[in-house]
Design a protein around this motif. Sequence first.
Motif: not given
Length: 216
Positions: A51-70
């Motif tokens: 994790x890049x920071x401490x806090x609460x994971x508010x939202x997931x934008x990419x589902x498991x199994x998806x391939x995305x660009x860097x």
Amino acid sequence: MAETKVIMPQMGESIFEGTLTRWLKKPGDTVKRDEPLFEISTDKIDSEIPAPASGTLQQILVQEGQTVEINTVVGIIGDGSVVKETSPTSATSVTAAPRATTPEPTATPPPAVSGEEEESAAPGHVSPIVRRLAREHGIDLTELAGKGTGINGRITKNDLLAFIEQRSTAPASADVERVPMSAMRKSISEHMVLSLLRRSHLLPGRTEKIELAPDE
């Protein structure tokens, strides 16, 4: 607290995309900086991303199994005041196959091993790729317990490949069975030794007659 964007990292100069294989947290979970947050798989490496920071994971934008660009935003970390449901990433950032115009027959997939069975067989948490390789090579991951080089001692893909190579090059042990010598074989052996000693002049003049016992 300002929101922090969680992005797909670049794991090498020639790597331009990655597959998000598993989220280790769900929306609403508290995360700490540098704590493993999700797993990725690329052509050259499989890794856990902190994790890049401490806090609460508010939202997931990419589902498991998806391939995305860097550098694609895969999630949002905030103060937890607003937790949104998981939403899919945009079509422009996800590498997906074009939609077929006609249905094609699909092969029936083999029975999948449940997550509970996999977790119970593996020491701690390991990535899906490590589990798959272990199943393909018939390896019990408990044999590598305490030998992982990943974060918090987790077993990595390289750990498993090294174990497979070591096992394939290990010499096979040979079992030797010892059986008692029969009376006949013992008598023949004694006769051969006496003959050798006479020829070597170690027993001059000895003309002892040896009677061989019948074979039992």
